[in-house]
Design a protein around this motif. Structure first.
Motif, mmCIF file in Angstrom:
data_model
loop_
_atom_site.group_PDB
_atom_site.id
_atom_site.type_symbol
_atom_site.label_atom_id
_atom_site.label_comp_id
_atom_site.label_asym_id
_atom_site.label_seq_id
_atom_site.Cartn_x
_atom_site.Cartn_y
_atom_site.Cartn_z
ATOM 1 N N VAL A 142 0.919 -1.157 -0.065
ATOM 2 C CA VAL A 142 -0.009 -0.150 0.055
ATOM 3 C C VAL A 142 0.883 1.116 0.065
ATOM 4 O O VAL A 142 1.907 1.221 0.895
ATOM 5 C CB VAL A 142 -0.973 0.101 1.144
ATOM 6 N N VAL A 143 0.531 2.046 -0.811
ATOM 7 C CA VAL A 143 1.514 3.606 -1.010
ATOM 8 C C VAL A 143 0.919 4.490 -0.093
ATOM 9 O O VAL A 143 -0.223 4.994 -0.041
ATOM 10 C CB VAL A 143 1.562 3.873 -2.415
ATOM 11 N N ALA A 144 1.561 5.012 0.970
ATOM 12 C CA ALA A 144 1.352 6.023 1.623
ATOM 13 C C ALA A 144 1.838 7.327 1.342
ATOM 14 O O ALA A 144 3.063 7.397 0.857
ATOM 15 C CB ALA A 144 1.734 5.928 2.998
ATOM 16 N N GLU A 145 1.186 8.468 1.163
ATOM 17 C CA GLU A 145 1.247 10.019 0.983
ATOM 18 C C GLU A 145 1.205 10.892 1.511
ATOM 19 O O GLU A 145 -0.251 10.803 2.140
ATOM 20 C CB GLU A 145 0.924 10.032 -0.475
ATOM 21 N N VAL A 146 1.990 11.856 2.074
ATOM 22 C CA VAL A 146 1.570 13.128 2.511
ATOM 23 C C VAL A 146 1.397 14.094 1.500
ATOM 24 O O VAL A 146 2.378 14.425 0.687
ATOM 25 C CB VAL A 146 2.471 13.340 3.734
ATOM 26 N N LEU A 147 0.408 14.846 1.601
ATOM 27 C CA LEU A 147 0.087 16.036 0.726
ATOM 28 C C LEU A 147 0.084 17.163 1.290
ATOM 29 O O LEU A 147 -1.079 17.426 2.103
ATOM 30 C CB LEU A 147 -1.257 15.468 -0.297
ATOM 31 N N ILE A 148 0.638 18.234 0.748
ATOM 32 C CA ILE A 148 0.437 19.519 1.464
ATOM 33 C C ILE A 148 0.312 20.570 0.129
ATOM 34 O O ILE A 148 1.200 20.617 -0.711
ATOM 35 C CB ILE A 148 1.722 19.864 2.249
ATOM 36 N N GLY A 149 -0.949 21.080 0.125
ATOM 37 C CA GLY A 149 -1.170 21.705 -1.093
ATOM 38 C C GLY A 149 -1.888 23.091 -0.865
ATOM 39 O O GLY A 149 -2.633 23.155 0.160
ATOM 40 N N ASP A 150 -1.920 24.068 -1.776
ATOM 41 C CA ASP A 150 -2.441 25.217 -1.385
ATOM 42 C C ASP A 150 -2.692 25.889 -2.872
ATOM 43 O O ASP A 150 -1.958 26.045 -3.707
ATOM 44 C CB ASP A 150 -1.327 26.225 -0.597
ATOM 45 N N ARG A 151 -4.167 25.959 -3.102
ATOM 46 C CA ARG A 151 -4.730 26.634 -4.497
ATOM 47 C C ARG A 151 -3.956 25.977 -5.483
ATOM 48 O O ARG A 151 -3.385 26.455 -6.564
ATOM 49 C CB ARG A 151 -4.389 28.079 -4.221
ATOM 50 N N PHE A 152 -4.171 24.710 -5.323
ATOM 51 C CA PHE A 152 -3.119 23.723 -6.696
ATOM 52 C C PHE A 152 -4.356 22.539 -7.012
ATOM 53 O O PHE A 152 -5.170 21.926 -6.235
ATOM 54 C CB PHE A 152 -2.046 23.133 -6.007
ATOM 55 N N THR A 153 -4.375 22.468 -8.315
ATOM 56 C CA THR A 153 -5.186 21.308 -8.842
ATOM 57 C C THR A 153 -4.331 20.462 -9.571
ATOM 58 O O THR A 153 -3.540 20.629 -10.390
ATOM 59 C CB THR A 153 -6.215 21.818 -10.046
ATOM 60 N N GLN A 154 -4.319 19.142 -8.883
ATOM 61 C CA GLN A 154 -3.445 18.004 -9.492
ATOM 62 C C GLN A 154 -4.174 17.153 -10.496
ATOM 63 O O GLN A 154 -5.286 16.679 -10.068
ATOM 64 C CB GLN A 154 -3.130 17.176 -8.035
ATOM 65 N N HIS A 155 -3.685 16.904 -11.488
ATOM 66 C CA HIS A 155 -4.592 16.173 -12.490
ATOM 67 C C HIS A 155 -3.883 14.872 -13.266
ATOM 68 O O HIS A 155 -4.540 14.171 -13.998
ATOM 69 C CB HIS A 155 -4.377 16.996 -13.948
ATOM 70 N N VAL A 156 -3.076 14.455 -12.275
ATOM 71 C CA VAL A 156 -2.222 13.070 -12.605
ATOM 72 C C VAL A 156 -3.157 12.097 -12.474
ATOM 73 O O VAL A 156 -3.502 10.838 -13.513
ATOM 74 C CB VAL A 156 -1.028 12.792 -11.681
#
Length: 424
Positions: A142-156
């Protein structure tokens, strides 16, 4: 017209995974109130530790993997835009980052950071254990990710064919997710536009203290509102993924049979080596096929798969795993307490595989039951008592068995037992 995702309202706290599995797992997206498995300040400390090696530039083929996106691009050398030890809190870091990027949106992703902190790794494992007990244990990491974003759209997530389900705890701020069911055909180009309402597109929004789930057949677009922090688990569910893992394992085994020859694997070419001649390409390919058949039908592959399963089972799929801790001296007066589940699996007629926190080792089957009985289930027990149990029937000196002390040392280093203070 936008189709809202299912929303589940419940009292804050732990998730009823049995109910979740019955109503939503592998069926439909959902939003739930849920206590995050880790605190925000611990996530900040983990992010600082993960980012330290990347401040000098991008590193490849290492874990944790850190990437920083700002505006429309991925910064290969983010440098001071990554957090460091001078940022005492997450807000300190985000204040500094806002000044650095001059109002542009950004996203910091840290993949597989949990291997750096056993306590956090263990907390996340405990949080999802109930789900695996209900739907089955994952057979791939299982892949664990920490995501820290601000006013950002991720399309991947919209551009790649979906292969993983997702559990996303929002720890701070707000996140919006647009979902497209892969069974409906290719996603519309406007899926990546969060301002467009489209038929067949689900939308979910979550604030801090909420969990978003979607099955493995969903393409997704993530929009991070101001100062959003999330922890995501990507769960492999595509049936093609185990075959890919098995292919890689078979390739490693065949390579090992060839003596780990590191030369470039070109087959002969030129005069005297036509395709069907003794030193031509065809005999080499045939020999390779013979080796593959031997490996696929051999006991070595079956044993490796058993051991691999035991390791994944004890880690609840959270791999890579934290490194073992340093050992401590033990004597007959030392007292210990069992602190972790031990997954056991037969390894032939006389040995067993034990898996503890994702680590595996073998020991004689005859001693296995005695060791577990002596350790009990969380009670404090003296090392001398454990040594006597291990030595029973072997003729070894009770309390002075080097192999017993070595086993206890291994269990301690793998965090299978903890040492309790010695009596004075």
């Amino acid at each position: 017209m936008t189709t809202p995702a299912t929303q589940v309202r419940q009292a804050p706290g732990d998730i009823d995974w049995a109910l979740f599995a019955q109503q939503y797992w592998d069926r439909r997206p959902a939003r739930l109130r849920a206590r995050p498995p880790v605190a925000l300040d611990r996530i900040h400390a983990l992010t600082v530790q993960s980012c330290a090696p990347f401040r000098a530039g991008t590193r490849f083929w290492v874990m944790p993997d850190v990437r920083f996106l700002v505006g429309d691009g991925w910064l290969r050398a983010p440098g001071e835009k990554l957090p460091d030890i001078t940022d005492r809190t997450l807000d300190d870091y985000l204040d500094r980052l806002d000044a650095d990027v001059c109002g542009q949106g950004y996203l910091l992703t840290v993949r597989q950071p949990l291997l750096l902190d056993f306590a956090l790794w263990s907390a996340v494992r405990a949080a999802i254990r109930g789900l695996w007990q209900t739907v089955g244990w994952p057979n791939l990491p299982v892949v664990a990710e920490v995501l820290i974003g601000d006013r950002f759209t991720q399309h991947v997530g919209a551009t790649e064919a979906p292969t993983h389900a997702a559990l996303t705890w929002v720890l701070h701020g707000r996140m919006d997710v647009r979902l497209w069911d892969e069974s409906g055909g290719p996603p519309p180009a406007a899926l990546a536009d969060p301002g467009r309402d489209l038929d067949g597109v689900r939308t979910m929004s979550a604030d801090a203290g909420e969990l978003l789930y979607w099955p493995g057949d969903q393409r997704h677009v993530d929009t991070y509102r101001e100062r959003c922090v999330a922890l995501r688990l990507r769960i492999p569910v595509d049936p093609r993924l185990p075959f890919t893992a098995l292919r890689d394992l078979l390739a490693d085994l065949v390579h090992g049979r060839q003596g780990n020859d590191e030369t470039v694997p070109y087959f002969p070419f030129g005069p005297g080596s036509r395709i069907d001649e003794p030193d031509g390409v065809l005999p080499h390919l045939t020999a390779l096929g013979d080796q593959l058949r031997a490996v696929a039908g051999g006991e070595q592959l079956r044993r490796m798969l058993r051991v691999r399963w035991a390791a994944l089972r004890s880690a609840a799929g959270l791999e890579p795993i934290p490194v073992p801790r340093e050992g401590v001296p033990m004597t007959g007066r030392t007292r210990v307490r069992r602190s972790a589940e031990i997954v056991r699996m037969p390894d032939g007629p006389e040995r067993e595989v034990w898996a503890v926190n994702g680590n595996v080792f073998t020991l004689p089957a005859a001693a296995s039951d005695r060791v577990l009985t002596a350790l009990g289930d969380g009670r404090v027990v003296g090392v001398a008592e454990v040594c006597r149990a291990i030595a029973a029937g072997t003729g070894a000196a009770a309390g002075n068995d080097a192999s017993a002390l070595a086993l206890l040392d291994k269990l301690y280093r793998l965090r299978g037992i903890d040492v309790v203070e010695e009596p004075t």
